[in-house]
Scaffold this active site. Structure first.
Site, short mmCIF file in Angstrom:
data_model
loop_
_atom_site.label_atom_id
_atom_site.label_comp_id
_atom_site.label_asym_id
_atom_site.label_seq_id
_atom_site.Cartn_x
_atom_site.Cartn_y
_atom_site.Cartn_z
N GLY A 1 60.04 38.48 48.62
CA GLY A 1 60.63 38.95 49.88
C GLY A 1 62.12 39.18 49.71
N GLY A 2 62.88 38.82 50.70
CA GLY A 2 64.32 39.05 50.65
C GLY A 2 65.06 37.93 49.92
N GLN A 3 64.32 36.91 49.46
CA GLN A 3 64.96 35.77 48.82
C GLN A 3 64.75 35.80 47.32
OE1 GLN A 3 65.51 35.31 52.32
NE2 GLN A 3 63.36 34.85 52.21
N GLN B 1 30.78 31.83 43.93
CA GLN B 1 31.92 31.23 44.64
C GLN B 1 32.27 31.84 46.00
OE1 GLN B 1 36.66 30.20 44.01
NE2 GLN B 1 35.51 30.66 42.19
N ASP C 1 37.41 35.62 45.08
CA ASP C 1 36.25 34.82 45.50
C ASP C 1 36.52 34.01 46.77
OD1 ASP C 1 34.54 35.68 43.54
OD2 ASP C 1 35.00 34.07 42.16
N LEU D 1 13.26 28.23 47.89
CA LEU D 1 12.37 29.22 48.50
C LEU D 1 12.37 30.48 47.65
CD1 LEU D 1 10.74 29.47 51.18
CD2 LEU D 1 12.76 30.57 52.17
#
Ligand code: CAO
Length: 416
Positions: free
Chosen positions: A248-250, A17, A169, A72
């Site tokens: 975060g701050g919220q 992946q 990935d 190949l």
């Protein structure tokens, strides 16, 4: 329409992946991506988790669209010769083999640079060169553990948890794509290729940047006020798992909506943005909270934030996740329904934008995939089917100057 990466030839020596996600992105934007695969078997994902017998698995088709396939055997001298020709005529080689595999094949960076000094050689490895784990083979979840995601994901009373998002990935592949494009721009200035390397550990850690922020804050002040452990629980000396808390701050949380008892995805994510407190109170029918000192500021709310979330859940009890979001959006509250893969697959907006696309495939019929998440004003990336194993072998060999007889000979010795 001329695509920005048209004329850039990429040897895609990637599998599974991380690498394929990178080269697929570059192919969408116009690069000529030639996937080099072992004759007879090819990328292991062609066979993994098959849902249709004898047809390439979705794991493969969804990560290898818009590419060509050249079979190949690069361990045979005849195969090495073909690869050398291809290297001389390509702009980029991308690989994500296990540590040392390319060197063992005889294609070290020094050798590649000697064959084509203008070529960019881009690699994904589990750990960066020189790291004390740089000999390890790595898959997605290993990287999530090594990069700090697992120790900080999940609930505090449960084990470290893996995210469903491919942080190790596809995320690493996206980092590599940025590195390749940067090196191509650099080459325009210097005329020289260079080596670009991205490790899965580093890429995961890059996305866990805010958790390193929290580690330093924790060491300085001893607590993290936006985590559910504050103020009633305890902190150790490492960043804890914060469940569904906002990073975060919220403050935010996943909240139950109508039907949650039977539908495991009847939830919304609700965010309490500081300056949106007044509209939140209005939306919830709680005008008395607006100026109440126990609710007015973020600091005042934090000690009883879960009581607030519970009140919001009471408000949500007779609303589906979609109805709830339709009300809350009018109040400018950052929120979203928790969407299932089924809902995303059928989302008309995602279909219209080309983020979810249906692709016709020679053996599978039509399959659904995620198209380019990057939108341009002058480019509409078109997703075409992944190649069948070796579908373009003759075409690529002919473009390198091989005659029909020479191609026949290569087949005879099983080099292609
Ligand atoms: N012709 C001949 N040989 C080929 C070939 C070809 N076209 N393509 C690959 N090979 C050979 C390689 O040369 C290698 O041979 P040796 O080990 O004998 O030198 C061999 O195939 C296997 O390569 P590998 O080590 O990459 O494969 P693996 O299945 O054992 O490991 C993986 C897979 C992903 C763990 C490993 O490739 C890896 O750690 N990659 C780097 C990190 C990475 O990208 N991981 C993400 C994968 S996505 O989840």
């Amino acid at each position: 329409m001329t695509k920005p990466l048209e004329g850039i030839r990429i040897i895609d020596f990637t599998h599974v992946q991380a690498g394929p996600a990178c080269t697929q992105l570059l192919a969408w934007f116009g690069a000529d991506v030639i996937k080099v695969e072992r004759p007879g078997s090819g990328d292991v994902t062609r066979n993994q988790l098959r849902d249709i017998p004898d047809a390439d698995a979705l794991y493969f088709t969804m990560l290898n669209s818009n590419k060509k396939s050249l079979t190949l055997d690069t361990k045979k001298p005849e195969g090495k010769e073909v690869l050398e020709k291809l290297i001389r005529e390509s702009d980029v080689l991308v690989e994500n083999f296990g540590p040392g595999a390319l060197d063992r094949m005889g294609f070290s960076w020094e050798r590649l640079n000697e064959l084509n000094p203008k070529m960019i050689v881009a690699s994904v490895k589990g750990f960066s060169d020189g790291h004390h784990y740089d000999d390890l083979k790595v898959y997605e979840n290993v990287a999530q553990c090594a990069g700090g995601a697992a120790s900080t994901t999940g609930f505090w009373d449960g084990p470290p948890t893996i995210s469903a998002a491919a942080l190790g990935d596809s995320n690493t592949g996206m980092h590599l794509a940025i590195g390749i494009l940067t090196a191509l721009l650099g080459r325009d200035k210097t005329g020289k290729g260079q080596k670009v390397a991205v490790s899965m550990q580093d890429s995961v850690l890059n996305l866990c940047r805010v958790k390193l922020r929290d580690q330093q804050r924790l060491e300085r002040v001893g607590y993290l006020e936006e985590y559910p452990q504050y103020p009633h629980g305890e902190f150790s000396d490492v960043v804890p798992r914060g469940g569904n808390a906002g990073g975060g701050g919220q403050p935010g949380w996943v909240l139950k909506c109508k039907g949650w008892e039977t539908d495991p995805n009847a939830y919304i994510y609700f965010t309490i943005q500081g300056h949106a407190w007044e509209p939140i109170c209005k939306a919830l029918g709680k005008p008395e909270w607006i100026d109440d000192p126990a609710y007015k500021t973020a600091e005042a709310r934090q000690p009883h934030i879960f009581d607030i979330f519970q009140t919001i859940e009471t408000w949500l009890a007779d609303k589906t996740k979609f109805e709830a979001v339709d009300i809350l959006r009018k109040f400018d509250i950052p929120c979203a329904p928790v969407l299932t893969m089924k809902e995303l697959a059928n989302d008309p907006s995602l279909r219209a934008s080309g983020t979810i696309v249906e692709v016709p495939h020679k053996k599978r019929g039509t399959y659904l995939t995620v198209g380019s998440p990057i939108k341009f004003s002058d480019l509409k990336p078109e997703v075409t089917a992944s190649p069948l194993l070796g579908e373009h072998t003759d075409e690529v060999l002919a473009s390198l100057g091989y005659s029909q007889q020479q191609i026949f000979n290569l087949r005879e010795v099983k080099a292609v």
